[in-house]
Write a protein that holds these residues in place. Structure first.
Motif, PDB file in Angstrom:
ATOM      1  N   ASP A  59      80.905  81.469  82.640  1.00 10.06           N
ATOM      2  CA  ASP A  59      80.055  82.660  82.567  1.00 10.06           C
ATOM      3  C   ASP A  59      80.872  83.909  82.270  1.00 10.06           C
ATOM      4  OD1 ASP A  59      77.641  81.467  83.032  1.00 10.06           O
ATOM      5  OD2 ASP A  59      77.621  81.831  85.187  1.00 10.06           O
ATOM      6  N   ARG A  60      82.152  83.883  82.669  1.00 10.22           N
ATOM      7  CA  ARG A  60      82.985  85.081  82.563  1.00 10.22           C
ATOM      8  C   ARG A  60      83.266  85.501  81.129  1.00 10.22           C
ATOM      9  NH1 ARG A  60      85.985  85.850  87.503  1.00 10.22           N
ATOM     10  NH2 ARG A  60      87.306  87.300  86.393  1.00 10.22           N
ATOM     11  N   THR A  61      83.111  84.582  80.183  1.00  9.16           N
ATOM     12  CA  THR A  61      83.348  84.984  78.798  1.00  9.16           C
ATOM     13  C   THR A  61      82.161  85.797  78.271  1.00  9.16           C
ATOM     14  OG1 THR A  61      82.279  83.029  77.824  1.00  9.16           O
ATOM     15  CG2 THR A  61      84.630  82.830  78.384  1.00  9.16           C
ATOM     16  N   LEU A  62      81.122  85.894  79.086  1.00  6.05           N
ATOM     17  CA  LEU A  62      79.900  86.633  78.705  1.00  6.05           C
ATOM     18  C   LEU A  62      79.279  86.091  77.430  1.00  6.05           C
ATOM     19  CD1 LEU A  62      80.717  90.332  79.720  1.00  6.05           C
ATOM     20  CD2 LEU A  62      80.014  88.385  81.124  1.00  6.05           C
ATOM     21  N   LEU A 105      69.683  80.607  73.864  1.00  2.00           N
ATOM     22  CA  LEU A 105      71.008  81.216  74.038  1.00  2.00           C
ATOM     23  C   LEU A 105      72.137  80.234  73.758  1.00  2.00           C
ATOM     24  CD1 LEU A 105      70.483  83.506  77.143  1.00  2.00           C
ATOM     25  CD2 LEU A 105      70.584  84.150  74.730  1.00  2.00           C
ATOM     26  N   HIS A 113      76.826  87.311  86.354  1.00  3.42           N
ATOM     27  CA  HIS A 113      76.101  86.043  86.485  1.00  3.42           C
ATOM     28  C   HIS A 113      76.456  85.372  87.811  1.00  3.42           C
ATOM     29  CE1 HIS A 113      74.963  86.455  82.287  1.00  3.42           C
ATOM     30  NE2 HIS A 113      76.224  86.693  82.005  1.00  3.42           N
ATOM     31  N   ASP A 164      81.938  88.387  87.716  1.00  2.00           N
ATOM     32  CA  ASP A 164      80.999  88.681  86.636  1.00  2.00           C
ATOM     33  C   ASP A 164      79.595  88.718  87.217  1.00  2.00           C
ATOM     34  OD1 ASP A 164      79.401  86.069  85.901  1.00  2.00           O
ATOM     35  OD2 ASP A 164      81.467  85.452  86.298  1.00  2.00           O
ATOM     36  N   LEU A 213      68.910  88.155  81.992  1.00  2.00           N
ATOM     37  CA  LEU A 213      69.619  86.865  81.986  1.00  2.00           C
ATOM     38  C   LEU A 213      70.005  86.402  83.378  1.00  2.00           C
ATOM     39  CD1 LEU A 213      72.212  86.835  79.082  1.00  2.00           C
ATOM     40  CD2 LEU A 213      69.905  85.906  79.195  1.00  2.00           C
ATOM     41  N   ARG A 229      76.636  84.278  77.167  1.00  2.00           N
ATOM     42  CA  ARG A 229      75.198  84.493  77.187  1.00  2.00           C
ATOM     43  C   ARG A 229      74.844  85.901  76.736  1.00  2.00           C
ATOM     44  NH1 ARG A 229      72.687  80.635  80.194  1.00  2.00           N
ATOM     45  NH2 ARG A 229      74.135  79.448  81.482  1.00  2.00           N
ATOM     46  N   ASP A 230      75.612  86.871  77.261  1.00  2.00           N
ATOM     47  CA  ASP A 230      75.333  88.271  76.946  1.00  2.00           C
ATOM     48  C   ASP A 230      75.522  88.537  75.458  1.00  2.00           C
ATOM     49  OD1 ASP A 230      75.708  89.540  80.034  1.00  2.00           O
ATOM     50  OD2 ASP A 230      76.792  87.712  79.594  1.00  2.00           O
ATOM     51  N   ARG A 231      76.564  87.912  74.869  1.00  2.00           N
ATOM     52  CA  ARG A 231      76.804  88.097  73.446  1.00  2.00           C
ATOM     53  C   ARG A 231      75.707  87.453  72.620  1.00  2.00           C
ATOM     54  NH1 ARG A 231      83.208  86.593  73.013  1.00  2.00           N
ATOM     55  NH2 ARG A 231      84.003  88.716  72.841  1.00  2.00           N
ATOM     56  N   VAL A 265      78.838  94.898  75.658  1.00  2.00           N
ATOM     57  CA  VAL A 265      79.253  93.544  76.018  1.00  2.00           C
ATOM     58  C   VAL A 265      80.761  93.400  75.842  1.00  2.00           C
ATOM     59  CG1 VAL A 265      79.048  91.099  75.463  1.00  2.00           C
ATOM     60  CG2 VAL A 265      76.995  92.517  75.532  1.00  2.00           C
ATOM     61  N   LEU A 299      72.739  86.857  73.522  1.00  2.00           N
ATOM     62  CA  LEU A 299      71.518  87.635  73.746  1.00  2.00           C
ATOM     63  C   LEU A 299      71.441  88.830  72.795  1.00  2.00           C
ATOM     64  CD1 LEU A 299      69.048  88.075  75.694  1.00  2.00           C
ATOM     65  CD2 LEU A 299      70.541  89.623  76.974  1.00  2.00           C
ATOM     66  N   VAL A 300      72.531  89.554  72.677  1.00  2.00           N
ATOM     67  CA  VAL A 300      72.513  90.724  71.802  1.00  2.00           C
ATOM     68  C   VAL A 300      72.264  90.293  70.356  1.00  2.00           C
ATOM     69  CG1 VAL A 300      73.860  92.650  70.882  1.00  2.00           C
ATOM     70  CG2 VAL A 300      73.964  92.129  73.325  1.00  2.00           C
ATOM     71  N   SER A 360      72.343  92.892  80.512  1.00  2.00           N
ATOM     72  CA  SER A 360      71.606  91.627  80.415  1.00  2.00           C
ATOM     73  C   SER A 360      70.834  91.306  81.680  1.00  2.00           C
ATOM     74  CB  SER A 360      72.558  90.451  80.140  1.00  2.00           C
ATOM     75  OG  SER A 360      73.522  90.783  79.201  1.00  2.00           O
ATOM     76  N   LEU A 375      86.561  91.911  82.429  1.00  2.00           N
ATOM     77  CA  LEU A 375      86.693  90.625  83.129  1.00  2.00           C
ATOM     78  C   LEU A 375      87.978  89.910  82.717  1.00  2.00           C
ATOM     79  CD1 LEU A 375      82.972  89.470  82.895  1.00  2.00           C
ATOM     80  CD2 LEU A 375      84.193  90.222  84.957  1.00  2.00           C
TER      81      LEU A 375
END
Ligand code: HEM
Ligand code: HEM
Lengths: 364, 364
Positions: free
Chosen positions: B273-276, B259, A304, A302, A339, B278-280, A283, B282-283, A336, A290
């Motif tokens: 969304d670009r900061t990710l 999330l 998403h 990205d 997601l 959600r992905d962070r 991640v 999620l982990v 992800s 990005l």
């Protein structure tokens, strides 16, 4: 007629589709007669500029593995069918990169050179992508650069190219005019290859890893096939989806393999898979990609956003009464997956015979 | 013979496979004659205990969507074919959970109750899983609990069950003996439902979110089909792969949707969304799941390990000359798909007609 170089049924099918979707082009009957006549006389036929442009866009629209298809109508098609020499191809590939780069606001572009003709197979670009990094074992046995660029680097060195010792050495362009001939090689001019140095919005040490990536992913080893005509030299590019760099090129064990070094700098406990150190490093690597492209003013998507765009494309095509065949395992991003909205559905089945299309290039 | 309740060809095919793979069972000819004779007389036939046990294992081995198949031989098969009343089924489901839980060292178990017989369809468990949480809109209109448990909760309330107001209320077991009849409902005894409170190895605030999950995922709404015989009441369980909880049950927008709350506590920038973010989040949610189960001494697999096991299974089956049909989109985990070795290959194609199998249960 079956022995013709160019398949007449493919030709007719394409001309019909072109006229169906482009009513302004008028009645297809006359054009179909002319095409069949030309195939009868010469074994193949020449696309009009409008046919070529629309055919290339359809090939993109038909790319079942591509998540980026929402903008298929905006493809810039460079008609370079009059060019077939290695020198010309190289020069125009460099111009392709400049046009596509556009100071960072990446434009989707395809450059179409002379197609295969009866008895005259077209020239070929040996590189998989117009820009890619070399890879080779260093003096101490440790790997330097991108393993995916090793074969081409070796071949270029055999031809006389001098490879530097840095991990991000841009490969030269290799163009082969005819089967069995030695390819010509061309160093990429500086102004063709915009690159982005990678940094992380929160971790200053990230920049010290010395990572970078190029701005334009331009695939140069697929054949563009339109209405039975094969264009083996038709490099095309979109912009990057960040995961291609952050989750594959820089992460895969057989590429730059940066997960362990990143995890180490993050201070993660790498003693067990269960700590999910790989997932965390992944991640952060993608955050860096990005962030860095954005800071540098270079277009990047990205996963998403690109997933949402793709579903918009599917819905839009549906309203037009058209299916959108898609290959789930290529469409769902490698980070992800669950997601992204593209994960939670199925797609129209892939038809490998669909044309126009970008297809794997056949060996000479 | 075509009008028999149980398909004779399916029966013969299964008996043959059983004898093929279990040479100790001797020559199949006599058994096949007996089975055909029984089908002729009664419309169906009864499996021997050994056939039932091996058939259930084969159904697991054939589950194309299941990544956990390496241990298919170790399945504990509880032969409860003599039981068909709601009371008995409920009592044995509770014992199933105790056996499977095993103090935290989860055992894969299937409990097989009376099958469908001519004129006597088997009883059914209404629940999708033996243990699951209720969901319902609270007094203030905000959702409480698991939306996936809303339908069953409503049905159970109609039957007289009192649902609590907490977000993790274990649903009662609903068993329906005959079509059209009111299901009986049974509160799960405390000692059947081991649960794990979720905490995070690095973030003390995580425990304050009040999240938890149950230890045993036991699917109770699929029909086990062996040699033409249908067992609609055959709940089975494995252990959890962490992502099922951390990336689906607690993360999906139409489940617990954690999330955003996790991202907020992590202090992430959720503006794009670009900061990710959600992905962070999620982990970290998945880190918490694996950590908490481990601390509690409850078996759980991380997706890296389970992926490796699956490829080991594929290789092992190949050595035995058997294909391993697999559904890529179900096998590849929803977190960091590209990091797992199962991502980077294709599988033998899925054969929906393969039997024995767990299949979607047909409505009465
Ligand atoms: C505009 C932005 C674009 C984005 C974000 C995008 C994204 C992607 C991604 C993520 C893949 C999968 C790559 C991989 O996993 O190796 C892909 C594949 C593909 N894309 Fe696109 N794409 C874009 C533009 C284009 C354009 C302009 C074309 C052609 C005109 C195109 C044609 C294809 C094809 C043919 C493939 C399959 C390649 C293969 O089989 O190896 N894409 N795209
Ligand atoms: C031992 C540990 C096990 C693990 C880690 C495991 C893992 C999984 C996972 C991750 C899925 C996908 C679930 C989803 O995405 O909803 C799955 C599906 C499935 N598994 Fe397993 N499994 C295990 C044991 C078993 C056992 C014991 C059986 C049967 C005897 C079984 C049969 C199935 C079937 C039939 C499906 C497909 C369910 C459906 O279609 O909804 N698994 N498994």
């Amino acid at each position: 007629a079956d022995e013709h170089f160019t398949d007449a049924r493919e030709a007719v099918g394409f001309v019909r589709q072109f006229h169906d979707e482009q009513p302004a082009a008028g009645d297809p009957a006359a054009r179909i007669r002319a095409v069949l006549d030309e195939i009868d006389r010469t074994g193949t036929y020449e696309h009009t500029p409008a046919e070529l442009a629309y055919g290339a866009k359809l090939a993109w629209r038909n790319a079942a593995r591509c998540i980026g298809r929402l903008y298929w109508r905006s493809l810039v098609v460079r008609d370079l069918r009059h060019l077939s020499s290695a020198d010309d191809i190289a020069a125009e590939c460099f111009d392709h990169l400049r046009t596509a780069t556009n100071g960072g606001r990446i434009r989707p572009v395809v450059s179409v050179f002379t197609p295969d003709r009866p008895g005259r197979p077209a020239a070929r670009i040996v590189n998989q992508q117009l820009v890619r990094y070399a890879g080779h074992p260093g003096a101490d046995g440790r790997w330097i650069g991108d393993p995916a660029g090793a074969q081409l680097a070796a071949r270029a060195r055999d031809l006389g190219w001098k490879c530097g010792e840095e991990p991000f050495e841009v490969l030269p362009l290799l163009v082969q005019e005819r089967p069995g001939e030695r390819p010509e090689w061309y160093e990429l001019p500086e102004d063709t290859t915009l690159e982005v140095r990678l940094s992380h919005p929160e971790h200053p040490w990230f920049a010290e890893l010395g990572l970078r990536w190029y701005a334009v992913p331009a695939i140069s080893d697929m054949t563009l096939e339109i209405g039975g005509v094969r264009y083996p030299t038709a490099p095309f590019n979109g912009w990057y989806m960040g995961t291609e760099i952050g989750a594959r090129n820089l992460a895969d064990a057989d590429r730059y393999a940066m997960l362990a070094p990143v995890a180490e700098r993050l201070g993660l406990d790498t003693s067990s898979d269960r700590t999910l150190w790989r997932d965390r490093a992944l991640v952060e690597l993608n955050v860096a990609v990005l962030h860095s492209f954005q800071e540098a003013g270079v277009t990047v998507a990205d996963h998403h956003t690109e997933s949402e765009r793709f579903l918009k494309h599917v819905a839009q095509e549906k309203r037009l009464g058209r299916p959108t065949p898609a290959d789930w395992s290529w469409i769902v991003p490698p980070v992800s997956g669950g997601l992204t909205p593209v994960y939670h559905r199925y797609y129209d089945p892939v038809d490998l015979a669909a044309r126009p299309a970008f297809v794997a290039r056949e060996p000479w």
